[in-house]
Design a protein around this motif. Structure first.
Motif, PDB file in Angstrom:
ATOM      1  N   ARG A   1      -2.245   3.269   3.108  1.00 66.26           N
ATOM      2  CA  ARG A   1      -1.542   2.475   4.107  1.00 66.26           C
ATOM      3  C   ARG A   1      -2.274   2.509   5.444  1.00 66.26           C
ATOM      4  O   ARG A   1      -2.327   1.504   6.159  1.00 66.26           O
ATOM      5  CB  ARG A   1      -0.105   2.951   4.272  1.00 66.26           C
ATOM      6  CG  ARG A   1       0.750   1.984   5.075  1.00 66.26           C
ATOM      7  CD  ARG A   1       2.219   2.306   5.010  1.00 66.26           C
ATOM      8  NE  ARG A   1       2.737   2.252   3.640  1.00 66.26           N
ATOM      9  CZ  ARG A   1       4.003   2.473   3.307  1.00 66.26           C
ATOM     10  NH1 ARG A   1       4.888   2.770   4.258  1.00 66.26           N
ATOM     11  NH2 ARG A   1       4.387   2.410   2.060  1.00 66.26           N
ATOM     12  N   ALA A   2      -2.856   3.632   5.782  1.00 63.74           N
ATOM     13  CA  ALA A   2      -3.643   3.712   7.013  1.00 63.74           C
ATOM     14  C   ALA A   2      -4.823   2.748   6.945  1.00 63.74           C
ATOM     15  O   ALA A   2      -5.128   2.038   7.919  1.00 63.74           O
ATOM     16  CB  ALA A   2      -4.134   5.135   7.236  1.00 63.74           C
TER      17      ALA A   2
ATOM     18  N   PRO B   1       0.819  -1.212   0.000  1.00 60.54           N
ATOM     19  CA  PRO B   1       0.000   0.000   0.000  1.00 60.54           C
ATOM     20  C   PRO B   1       0.854   1.264   0.000  1.00 60.54           C
ATOM     21  O   PRO B   1       1.915   1.313   0.628  1.00 60.54           O
ATOM     22  CB  PRO B   1      -0.807  -0.122   1.290  1.00 60.54           C
ATOM     23  CG  PRO B   1      -0.003  -1.023   2.164  1.00 60.54           C
ATOM     24  CD  PRO B   1       0.676  -1.985   1.242  1.00 60.54           C
ATOM     25  N   SER B   2       0.397   2.260  -0.701  1.00 58.98           N
ATOM     26  CA  SER B   2       1.106   3.536  -0.763  1.00 58.98           C
ATOM     27  C   SER B   2       1.020   4.248   0.581  1.00 58.98           C
ATOM     28  O   SER B   2       0.057   4.061   1.337  1.00 58.98           O
ATOM     29  CB  SER B   2       0.494   4.424  -1.845  1.00 58.98           C
ATOM     30  OG  SER B   2       0.509   3.779  -3.102  1.00 58.98           O
TER      31      SER B   2
ATOM     32  N   GLY C   1       6.591  -7.466   3.833  1.00 52.89           N
ATOM     33  CA  GLY C   1       7.681  -6.511   3.991  1.00 52.89           C
ATOM     34  C   GLY C   1       7.529  -5.311   3.092  1.00 52.89           C
ATOM     35  O   GLY C   1       6.597  -5.172   2.327  1.00 52.89           O
ATOM     36  N   GLY C   2       8.466  -4.364   3.180  1.00 49.28           N
ATOM     37  CA  GLY C   2       8.448  -3.210   2.307  1.00 49.28           C
ATOM     38  C   GLY C   2       7.510  -2.120   2.766  1.00 49.28           C
ATOM     39  O   GLY C   2       7.369  -1.092   2.120  1.00 49.28           O
ATOM     40  N   CYS C   3       6.849  -2.308   3.891  1.00 47.48           N
ATOM     41  CA  CYS C   3       5.873  -1.330   4.370  1.00 47.48           C
ATOM     42  C   CYS C   3       5.836  -1.463   5.875  1.00 47.48           C
ATOM     43  O   CYS C   3       5.450  -2.499   6.383  1.00 47.48           O
ATOM     44  CB  CYS C   3       4.534  -1.649   3.727  1.00 47.48           C
ATOM     45  SG  CYS C   3       3.096  -1.144   4.607  1.00 47.48           S
TER      46      CYS C   3
ATOM     47  N   PRO D   1      -0.163  -8.223   1.503  1.00 49.91           N
ATOM     48  CA  PRO D   1      -0.797  -6.941   1.185  1.00 49.91           C
ATOM     49  C   PRO D   1      -1.326  -6.930  -0.246  1.00 49.91           C
ATOM     50  O   PRO D   1      -0.658  -7.378  -1.174  1.00 49.91           O
ATOM     51  CB  PRO D   1       0.350  -5.938   1.354  1.00 49.91           C
ATOM     52  CG  PRO D   1       1.577  -6.722   1.051  1.00 49.91           C
ATOM     53  CD  PRO D   1       1.310  -8.134   1.515  1.00 49.91           C
ATOM     54  N   ALA D   2      -2.545  -6.424  -0.382  1.00 49.93           N
ATOM     55  CA  ALA D   2      -3.146  -6.264  -1.712  1.00 49.93           C
ATOM     56  C   ALA D   2      -3.706  -4.846  -1.787  1.00 49.93           C
ATOM     57  O   ALA D   2      -4.907  -4.620  -1.771  1.00 49.93           O
ATOM     58  CB  ALA D   2      -4.237  -7.295  -1.944  1.00 49.93           C
ATOM     59  N   GLY D   3      -2.806  -3.881  -1.804  1.00 43.32           N
ATOM     60  CA  GLY D   3      -3.230  -2.483  -1.791  1.00 43.32           C
ATOM     61  C   GLY D   3      -3.667  -2.087  -0.399  1.00 43.32           C
ATOM     62  O   GLY D   3      -2.928  -2.269   0.569  1.00 43.32           O
TER      63      GLY D   3
END
Length: 316
Positions: free
Chosen positions: A25-26, A19-20, A118-120, A54-56
């Motif tokens: 992301r929130a 998610p961006s 990961g990555g977020c 995660p899917a967006g």
């Protein structure tokens, strides 16, 4: 886009997308908090970052075989085989940590966080996670009798039981395959008995035999239950390995957990979450309730609602 059967399902692959930062992301963390509350209430385990991706703006559960999962008392305390994990402090039992969404705060090495894929990272979005967790926790508490009634329809569904980690089995399978002789290979299988006394070996011999037969074939041993029964099973063609392996069935275990949900327990679980996110030091912070409270005993469930009423009152 899913085909479902009694003991299997095929689903179109979910695209993993981080998610961006910002609103998306929130929202992701709100939903992850909601899912974590559901996992906690049902007694789920193995919901780590490879099974919840995660899917967006939404987390997606791609492996639900341990969505219901009871614990075996006297067998490593809660299903953790002594040869694998040793002793884990008792407050971890029946905590939100058992779902495996969160990193274990007592581990020496922390993997990337709370994050499927990961990555977020959760920094800056902790309130979103807590909002989702508290909201659904309280909703489940209010509707727990109705939810327990709905679970009854899944009594004959199969659920997986994780006795040891897949990594442990894979390491043993590799060592067994590379052994130089039959004698050495059989000696490798003795590792399955590590940490067990003679009485435990006698009691759990059917399990050890099933594990050894799988390792010889190069397979990871698979254990499972019917959701409404207590018998541990292995090969679907055979009788149960141990008839009364569980104190209660996976469905009854979920009912017990839901009956233990109240505001005090919610505070305990939030302490665990904060500790996992390194917001408090659960070992020394005097405000932390997690390591001070006694084990919460399950409360009587009461009379279940009629199914037609329960269906209308279930949490969406």
């Amino acid at each position: 886009e899913q085909i479902s059967g009694r003991d299997y399902a095929f689903q179109k692959e979910t695209e993993r997308r981080i998610p961006s930062a910002g609103t998306e992301r929130a929202e992701f963390y709100v939903w992850l908090g909601r899912l974590t509350a559901v996992f906690y209430a049902l007694g789920s385990t193995d919901m780590h970052r490879f099974n919840v991706i995660p899917a967006g703006d939404r987390p997606c559960v791609i492996d639900t075989e341990t969505l219901l999962c009871a614990r075996a008392e006297g067998f490593g305390g809660a299903g953790d085989f002594p040869a694998d994990y040793g002793e884990v402090f008792p407050e971890y039992r029946m905590s939100v940590g058992e779902c495996m969404v969160l990193p274990r705060f007592y581990a020496q090495i922390q993997k990337s966080p709370l994050l499927p894929g990961g990555g977020c990272t959760p920094e800056g979005y902790e309130d979103s996670f807590f909002d989702g967790f508290r909201t659904v926790y309280r909703a489940i508490r209010e509707k727990r009798i109705a939810i327990a009634s709905l679970l009854e329809r899944y009594r004959t569904f199969s659920v997986r039981y994780i006795l040891r980690s897949t990594g442990t089995y894979n390491a043993l399978i590799a060592a067994y395959a590379s052994a130089a002789s039959d004698a050495e290979r059989e000696q490798m299988l003795k590792r399955l008995e590590k940490g067990l006394d003679s009485e435990q070996r006698r009691q759990w011999q059917p399990i050890l035999d099933w594990e050894a037969s799988c390792v010889r074939e190069g397979d990871v041993p698979y254990f499972w239950f019917y959701a409404g029964e207590r018998a541990l099973r292995g090969d679907r063609r055979e009788l149960p390995l141990i008839d009364d392996f569980l104190r209660v069935s996976p469905i009854a275990y979920a009912e017990e957990r839901m009956q233990s949900m109240d505001e005090r327990d919610l505070a305990v679980q939030c302490d665990y979450i904060r500790a996992s996110l390194r917001h408090i030091d659960a070992w020394t912070d005097p405000t932390a309730q997690f390591l001070r409270l006694p084990v919460i005993e399950p409360k009587p469930l009461g009379e279940p609602l009629p199914k037609e009423i329960a269906a209308g009152e279930a949490v969406e």
